[in-house]
Design a protein around this motif. Structure first.
Motif, PDB file in Angstrom:
ATOM      1  N   LEU C  40       0.820  -1.211   0.000  1.00  0.00           N
ATOM      2  CA  LEU C  40       0.000   0.000   0.000  1.00  0.00           C
ATOM      3  C   LEU C  40       0.857   1.264   0.000  1.00  0.00           C
ATOM      4  O   LEU C  40       0.350   2.367   0.100  1.00  0.00           O
ATOM      5  CB  LEU C  40      -0.933   0.024   1.209  1.00  0.00           C
ATOM      6  CG  LEU C  40      -2.029  -1.030   1.272  1.00  0.00           C
ATOM      7  CD1 LEU C  40      -2.937  -0.783   2.469  1.00  0.00           C
ATOM      8  CD2 LEU C  40      -2.863  -1.054   0.008  1.00  0.00           C
ATOM      9  N   LEU C  80      13.188  -1.374   1.288  1.00  0.00           N
ATOM     10  CA  LEU C  80      12.864  -1.189   2.699  1.00  0.00           C
ATOM     11  C   LEU C  80      11.612  -1.987   3.053  1.00  0.00           C
ATOM     12  O   LEU C  80      11.563  -2.714   4.056  1.00  0.00           O
ATOM     13  CB  LEU C  80      12.656   0.305   2.959  1.00  0.00           C
ATOM     14  CG  LEU C  80      12.341   0.757   4.376  1.00  0.00           C
ATOM     15  CD1 LEU C  80      13.460   0.369   5.319  1.00  0.00           C
ATOM     16  CD2 LEU C  80      12.129   2.264   4.403  1.00  0.00           C
ATOM     17  N   VAL C  93      -0.059  -4.563   5.218  1.00  0.00           N
ATOM     18  CA  VAL C  93      -0.937  -3.392   5.170  1.00  0.00           C
ATOM     19  C   VAL C  93      -0.340  -2.252   6.006  1.00  0.00           C
ATOM     20  O   VAL C  93      -0.174  -1.119   5.533  1.00  0.00           O
ATOM     21  CB  VAL C  93      -2.351  -3.754   5.676  1.00  0.00           C
ATOM     22  CG1 VAL C  93      -3.200  -2.503   5.822  1.00  0.00           C
ATOM     23  CG2 VAL C  93      -3.016  -4.734   4.724  1.00  0.00           C
ATOM     24  N   ALA C  94       0.032  -2.580   7.240  1.00  0.00           N
ATOM     25  CA  ALA C  94       0.574  -1.547   8.127  1.00  0.00           C
ATOM     26  C   ALA C  94       1.898  -1.015   7.596  1.00  0.00           C
ATOM     27  O   ALA C  94       2.159   0.193   7.616  1.00  0.00           O
ATOM     28  CB  ALA C  94       0.753  -2.105   9.531  1.00  0.00           C
ATOM     29  N   THR C  95       2.746  -1.904   7.099  1.00  0.00           N
ATOM     30  CA  THR C  95       4.040  -1.460   6.596  1.00  0.00           C
ATOM     31  C   THR C  95       3.883  -0.551   5.387  1.00  0.00           C
ATOM     32  O   THR C  95       4.588   0.447   5.243  1.00  0.00           O
ATOM     33  CB  THR C  95       4.918  -2.682   6.229  1.00  0.00           C
ATOM     34  OG1 THR C  95       4.877  -3.615   7.304  1.00  0.00           O
ATOM     35  CG2 THR C  95       6.339  -2.276   5.965  1.00  0.00           C
ATOM     36  N   LEU C  97       1.367   1.410   4.710  1.00  0.00           N
ATOM     37  CA  LEU C  97       0.906   2.728   5.142  1.00  0.00           C
ATOM     38  C   LEU C  97       2.063   3.524   5.742  1.00  0.00           C
ATOM     39  O   LEU C  97       2.212   4.732   5.498  1.00  0.00           O
ATOM     40  CB  LEU C  97      -0.216   2.584   6.171  1.00  0.00           C
ATOM     41  CG  LEU C  97      -1.529   2.006   5.626  1.00  0.00           C
ATOM     42  CD1 LEU C  97      -2.487   1.679   6.750  1.00  0.00           C
ATOM     43  CD2 LEU C  97      -2.172   2.982   4.659  1.00  0.00           C
ATOM     44  N   ALA C  98       2.896   2.839   6.532  1.00  0.00           N
ATOM     45  CA  ALA C  98       4.044   3.522   7.132  1.00  0.00           C
ATOM     46  C   ALA C  98       5.006   4.001   6.045  1.00  0.00           C
ATOM     47  O   ALA C  98       5.606   5.073   6.153  1.00  0.00           O
ATOM     48  CB  ALA C  98       4.761   2.590   8.109  1.00  0.00           C
ATOM     49  N   LEU C  99       5.132   3.212   4.989  1.00  0.00           N
ATOM     50  CA  LEU C  99       6.029   3.575   3.894  1.00  0.00           C
ATOM     51  C   LEU C  99       5.585   4.883   3.236  1.00  0.00           C
ATOM     52  O   LEU C  99       6.403   5.737   2.896  1.00  0.00           O
ATOM     53  CB  LEU C  99       6.045   2.448   2.860  1.00  0.00           C
ATOM     54  CG  LEU C  99       7.180   2.462   1.834  1.00  0.00           C
ATOM     55  CD1 LEU C  99       8.486   2.113   2.516  1.00  0.00           C
ATOM     56  CD2 LEU C  99       6.913   1.476   0.707  1.00  0.00           C
ATOM     57  N   LEU C 101       3.805   7.291   4.679  1.00  0.00           N
ATOM     58  CA  LEU C 101       4.070   8.379   5.627  1.00  0.00           C
ATOM     59  C   LEU C 101       5.551   8.784   5.571  1.00  0.00           C
ATOM     60  O   LEU C 101       5.901   9.958   5.463  1.00  0.00           O
ATOM     61  CB  LEU C 101       3.708   7.893   7.031  1.00  0.00           C
ATOM     62  CG  LEU C 101       3.725   8.906   8.161  1.00  0.00           C
ATOM     63  CD1 LEU C 101       2.600   9.901   7.944  1.00  0.00           C
ATOM     64  CD2 LEU C 101       3.556   8.209   9.499  1.00  0.00           C
ATOM     65  N   PHE C 102       6.409   7.781   5.612  1.00  0.00           N
ATOM     66  CA  PHE C 102       7.847   8.012   5.608  1.00  0.00           C
ATOM     67  C   PHE C 102       8.285   8.678   4.306  1.00  0.00           C
ATOM     68  O   PHE C 102       9.052   9.645   4.308  1.00  0.00           O
ATOM     69  CB  PHE C 102       8.551   6.666   5.790  1.00  0.00           C
ATOM     70  CG  PHE C 102      10.043   6.758   5.878  1.00  0.00           C
ATOM     71  CD1 PHE C 102      10.648   7.367   6.955  1.00  0.00           C
ATOM     72  CD2 PHE C 102      10.835   6.225   4.873  1.00  0.00           C
ATOM     73  CE1 PHE C 102      12.031   7.442   7.047  1.00  0.00           C
ATOM     74  CE2 PHE C 102      12.218   6.299   4.956  1.00  0.00           C
ATOM     75  CZ  PHE C 102      12.815   6.909   6.046  1.00  0.00           C
ATOM     76  N   LEU C 104       6.551  10.518   2.201  1.00  0.00           N
ATOM     77  CA  LEU C 104       6.105  11.911   2.087  1.00  0.00           C
ATOM     78  C   LEU C 104       7.021  12.824   2.897  1.00  0.00           C
ATOM     79  O   LEU C 104       7.388  13.910   2.450  1.00  0.00           O
ATOM     80  CB  LEU C 104       4.657  12.042   2.562  1.00  0.00           C
ATOM     81  CG  LEU C 104       3.604  11.463   1.599  1.00  0.00           C
ATOM     82  CD1 LEU C 104       2.234  11.432   2.255  1.00  0.00           C
ATOM     83  CD2 LEU C 104       3.545  12.276   0.314  1.00  0.00           C
ATOM     84  N   GLY C 105       7.394  12.361   4.105  1.00  0.00           N
ATOM     85  CA  GLY C 105       8.264  13.189   4.943  1.00  0.00           C
ATOM     86  C   GLY C 105       9.660  13.312   4.363  1.00  0.00           C
ATOM     87  O   GLY C 105      10.206  14.412   4.203  1.00  0.00           O
ATOM     88  N   LEU C 106      10.244  12.154   4.023  1.00  0.00           N
ATOM     89  CA  LEU C 106      11.635  12.166   3.555  1.00  0.00           C
ATOM     90  C   LEU C 106      11.776  12.951   2.246  1.00  0.00           C
ATOM     91  O   LEU C 106      12.731  13.719   2.063  1.00  0.00           O
ATOM     92  CB  LEU C 106      12.104  10.719   3.366  1.00  0.00           C
ATOM     93  CG  LEU C 106      13.582  10.536   3.079  1.00  0.00           C
ATOM     94  CD1 LEU C 106      14.413  11.091   4.229  1.00  0.00           C
ATOM     95  CD2 LEU C 106      13.918   9.062   2.867  1.00  0.00           C
TER      96      LEU C 106
END
Lengths: 359, 362, 310
Positions: C40, C80, C93-95, C97-99, C101-102, C104-106
């Motif tokens: 995701l 990653l 699924v959780a990974t 979503l975290a990807l 978020l990460f 967009l920030g990075l």
């Protein structure tokens, strides 16, 4: 070489220790990131994790933790039931939106009448709205075998478009000078989800979140249905032989998680947020999925994970304030925290063994 | 929805008498703490970028007499209220809330911190310690419209609109009226994209308009995507929010610039000498809150001279775009000859003037 | 050829360009999902591709190098993800979503200082006289090379999945990883490679936005394209040619509604914007109903964690 060996049951020791390890690892990696950005790493970490809990303004920040964590916990608890049973509702964001729209619509239909029953009606409408939105993938799955991950995700986009439409159309504030967005429910006492004790952050949504945690705990540990959920997740075929109706489980898990997400949306729109607007949803439904996994799908774990997540939001803002960290650095930092928490989870479910002889 | 403009209803403007004195008690050596919340990030190159430029100008102007802090990327709603409170708790005495969606949270927080003063960009609700400020962007849009009317050969001007709200509708009307006054054959084609910032979609919208025969492009969205499309198609366009001078001399022939710098410097100064009081200001070209970007050499000298003259007249108050006779789109009379729309009418403007094709979506 | 005041040829030509980022990302995600992994994090990989591609293009002065950079950026993110989900067996699924978020920030951190910079231009390929053919000329012979690459990737993916041994292995791993493992296939390696391909494609899609469509860098510029790519894979029921169709429909709806507006036709924007998603649900339902209850169209192991217990 190392290999992983699955544990019969997750290790209790590692279940407790891994989150701590993960947080420590995030502090190290995050500190490095902040140092690369030319910010004092120790100070940044201290501000993010310490300041909201023990800093100068805890009278404000502690209640805010409740406000931020409440919807995350409420949604995540519902999702975790389904996730345990192998039923994947990833459309909580959509159910959250629909719950908020239904609840707000009830309030606005009564406006400006003052009755004690308006708020309870809103709660019912919010819960029903979320439930109904989640029952779409449930019914399609039961009737046609359609994949619920994908249907629930698609319905998020549909819900977002409906939100945009009502904000510009039927629910637009007639006194808002043509701007999109509804009336502010904070200014409508019969509909306002205010703090139960002023400035405590404790509104009905937070109370409901705590109740949901307790209910989920009891359900999973004491109730036949909870047992069925766990069996269905661990051994689907065995569950079928044991007389578990998969269709009933699908309806129950999706419906419950949808109703809770809808409630979260309702409490948010009637309380902290106050009004529907095209940007009303800020991703709680997706963040809650992460919270559910961080909490290892356990009600108490989710409670803690919700607060940890809220802490990084509030601490992150404080770090922006005092250290001029850009919000992007906070986002990346949150991403790292999630990676480490997810990564270290391997230790609670698997044993690491040295490979004796590679075949 | 982000940062909408809105002007105060003139009726509520007078409420602010009491609390201007917050700044006075400060010792001379303490820097004045000034806070900002942004709806986006300075890297958007548009709306937030301009606010950040003004923040930097404040820092430069006052040196170590001010200390600024920022919380960026704040969603509107509950998060905004918390971010504002955090700024107040951190000791900021003046706080700039730079998006329309921050209005209700700002009013809430202002109640809790009567000694902190707030500057609400494009809001309309008043409180003793809340000022509202916004730009008369339609004045700049009028100048751009006049240039556009003379630059178009196909007589079709394209307009990328964000959301159907008065601020945007005002801009479309202003551009059209002034284009029409210099070129009676001018038409305006409007596309609503329902976003302030989605570069790919803005590019699509620009392309759609170009394919419809548009040869001058105006936009009320933040990114430079439309500019790049215009360049490829060999047509001209106007910058929005920021100068977008990277695209000069063509396709960018001029720009409509939000310039918050003079206002921010003045308000911080008011705090320092104790003269801050709540106001509702709607500043235009005259006060410099709205600027018309440099008109490039791609514009014929005659057209440029006319535009500069128009700008001067607007500044002098001798020319007003919304001066009758003007009819509504349906042909009914809006303003009689010599009648000028008042600010209240402009603030709630929700219809097209006569001659514009198409409907405002509802 | 015009219908309702809209030139169809121009419409098709421009929707091809508009759809290229989501087409690239979707074809990559298709391969990843075929191998049984639900990633995701497409949005996160796209935005990293957008900034890495942009930086590479600006410093090298070459858009081609830029697209390589974009592909690398996306691949790094995919690695990653693969490390977490394949080696450490985290939830996909959780990974994912975290990807996002990460990423967009990075990307915003890397992009500091690149706002307002203009990248080297990507030109259309020159097909000489072919360009002049009526109807076909503008549709087929007036694009830049990435558009053709995306079409070639669709054809290649189809051929590989259908005719090659690689495709067979990929499908075997995605359908039943335990059986594939028993047959001696290296499930984790196959999936990691599939994910890397997905990351490279998503990265190129992101780079197409920052180098061709816009072209400029601004934070969060992918604006949800990655999520649309995910929807397209589902819409396409995991078939390459349908991904092409789906991408052009999804991209086409946006272009079409803007064009209808430009032509002065009033349309309810929100209803049109949600239409592709409703159609996707409908397609899913029809697909699953027709095949009966057992098969739901998706790779059977999609999203499940593989752990070789033997």
């Amino acid at each position: 070489m190392l290999r992983l060996e699955k544990r019969a049951a997750p290790s209790r020791f590692w279940t407790v220790v891994t989150p701590i390890l993960a947080v420590v690892a995030t502090m190290l990696a995050g500190g490095l990131l902040f140092a690369l950005l030319g910010k004092p790493p120790f100070e940044a970490i201290r501000v993010i994790f310490w300041e909201p809990l023990f800093g100068a303004n805890t009278a404000y920040t502690l209640p805010q933790l409740l406000v931020k964590a409440g919807p995350l916990i409420l949604i995540a608890v519902g999702l975790s039931l389904g996730f345990r049973a192998g039923i994947w509702n990833i459309g909580a964001e959509g159910q959250y939106i629909i719950g908020a729209i239904c609840g707000a619509a009830v309030a606005l239909a009564f406006y400006p009448a003052a009755h004690w029953y308006i708020f309870p009606l809103m709660v019912i409408a919010g819960g029903l709205g979320g439930w109904a939105w989640a029952m779409i993938p449930a019914i399609l799955k039961n009737r046609f075998g359609t994949n619920e991950i994908l249907v629930s995700l698609m319905l998020v986009y549909v819900a977002e478009n409906i939100l945009s439409w009502v904000s510009f159309g039927p629910l637009r504030n007639p006194q808002g000078y043509g701007f999109p967005g509804s009336r502010n429910l904070q200014n409508y006492p019969s509909a306002h989800n205010a703090d139960l004790i002023p400035n405590s952050g404790l509104h009905w949504g937070v109370v409901t979140a705590f109740l949901a945690v307790i209910a989920a705990y009891v359900l999973l540990n004491r109730h036949r249905l909870g047992y069925q959920i766990r069996v269905a997740g661990q051994a689907p075929r065995a569950a079928r032989f044991a007389g578990v109706s998969p269709q009933r489980l699908v309806s129950f898990c999706l419906g419950t998680s949808g109703a809770l997400a809808g409630l979260a949306g309702l409490f948010e729109v009637a309380g902290p947020s106050g009004q529907l607007s095209p940007d009303f949803n800020t991703g709680y439904g997706f963040t809650a999925i992460i919270v559910a996994f961080l909490g290892r799908l356990h009600p108490v774990g989710i409670l803690l994970a919700g607060f940890l997540m809220a802490l990084t939001y509030i601490g992150g803002e404080m770090a922006q304030l005092s250290l001029n960290l850009p919000s992007a650095a906070i986002q990346a930092f949150q991403g790292m925290l999630l990676f480490f928490l997810l990564a270290f989870d391997v230790l609670s479910n698997y044993r690491i063994r040295a490979k004796e002889n590679a075949k | 929805m982000k940062r909408r403009t809105f002007l105060a209803n003139s009726a509520v403007a007078g409420t602010a008498l009491a609390t201007g004195l917050a700044g006075r008690a400060m010792a001379a050596s303490d820097p004045l703490k000034v806070g900002f919340i942004y709806v986006g990030v300075p890297g958007d190159g548009g709306w937030t970028y301009q606010h950040n430029l003004a923040k930097q100008a404040v820092e430069k102007h006052y040196g170590d007499k001010v200390k600024t802090s920022v919380i960026e990327n704040v969603p509107e709603g509950a998060d905004a209220e918390r971010a504002l409170t955090q700024l107040a708790l951190a000791g900021n005495k003046l706080i700039f809330a730079t998006s329309f969606g921050f209005m209700d949270p700002t009013i809430n927080v202002a109640k809790k911190f009567p000694k902190v003063n707030f500057e609400m960009c494009t809001g309309y609700k008043s409180a003793p310690n809340v000022s509202n400020y916004s730009g008369r962007f339609y004045e700049g849009r009028a100048v751009c419209g006049a240039i556009a009317g003379q630059m178009t050969k196909s007589n079709k001007i394209g307009y990328i609109a964000s959301f159907p709200i008065p601020e945007v509708i005002r801009g479309i009307n202003a551009a059209y009226i002034n284009a029409k006054r210099v070129n009676p054959d001018a038409e305006i084609k409007v596309v609503w994209v329902y976003t302030w910032f989605d570069p790919a979609k803005e590019a699509d919208a620009a392309q759609a308009l170009i394919n419809e025969g548009v040869d001058v492009l105006m936009q009320h969205t933040d990114s430079t995507a439309a500019m790049a499309v215009a360049k490829k198609a060999g047509i001209v366009a106007f910058g929005q929010d920021s100068d977008m001078s990277a695209f000069a001399p063509t396709p960018r022939i001029s720009a409509l610039i939000d310039n918050w710098t003079p206002y921010y410097i003045k308000r911080v100064g008011d705090m320092m000498n104790g003269s801050w009081k709540a106001e509702n200001v709607w500043y235009g070209l005259k006060e410099g809150m709205v600027q018309v970007g440099e008109i490039t050499d791609a514009v014929p000298a005659k057209v440029k001279a006319h535009a500069l003259d128009l700008e001067a007249k607007i500044k002098a108050g001798t020319y007003h775009t919304f001066e009758g006779p003007l009819n509504k789109q349906d042909g009914s009379v809006w303003l009689k000859k010599g009648e000028v729309a008042d600010d209240g009418a402009l603030a709630g403007l929700n219809f097209y003037v006569e001659g514009i094709q198409g409907k405002i979506p509802s | 050829m015009t219908i309702g005041g809209i030139d169809l040829v121009v419409l098709i030509a421009s929707l091809m360009v508009a759809s290229t980022p989501i087409l690239l990302a979707a074809i990559g995600e298709l391969i990843a999902e075929k191998s049984g992994v639900l990633n995701l994090g497409v949005e996160g990989m796209m935005i990293m591709g957008a900034i890495c591609g942009f930086v590479a293009a600006v410093h090298s002065g070459s858009p081609v190098v830029g697209f390589f950079g974009g592909a690398l950026g996306g691949t790094a993110m995919a690695l990653l993800f693969a490390f977490l989900t394949q080696i450490l067996l985290s939830n996909q699924v959780a990974t994912g979503l975290a990807l996002t978020l990460f990423g967009l920030g990075l990307s915003a951190l890397i992009g500091q200082g690149y706002n307002g910079v203009r990248p080297p231009q990507t030109d259309n390929l020159n097909f000489g006289p072919l360009t002049q053919i009526p109807v076909l000329g503008p549709i087929l012979f007036q694009h830049d090379w990435v558009v053709y690459l995306s079409l070639a990737l669709v054809a290649g993916t189809w051929a590989v999945l259908r005719y090659s041994r690689v495709g067979l292995i990929l499908r075997a791993v995605g359908e039943n990883h335990d059986a594939a493992h028993a047959l001696g296939y290296r499930v984790r390696t196959v999936r990691t490679l599939a994910l890397m391909f997905g990351g490279a494609c998503a990265g190129m899609g992101g780079a197409y936005i920052s180098l061709v469509r816009v072209p400029q860098w601004s934070d969060g510029m992918t604006a949800g394209a990655g999520w649309i790519a995910l929807a397209i894979v589902v819409f396409a029921s995991w078939r390459p040619w349908r991904v092409l169709l789906g991408a052009y429909i999804f991209g086409g709806v946006t272009v079409l509604q803007l064009r209808l507006q430009a032509a002065g036709i009033a349309i309810p924007v929100q209803i049109l914007s949600m239409a592709p998603y409703l159609i996707t649900i409908l397609v899913l339902v029809i697909m699953s109903a027709r095949r009966g209850r057992a098969a739901i169209g998706a790779p059977a192991s999609l999203g499940r964690i593989f752990h070789a217990s033997s």
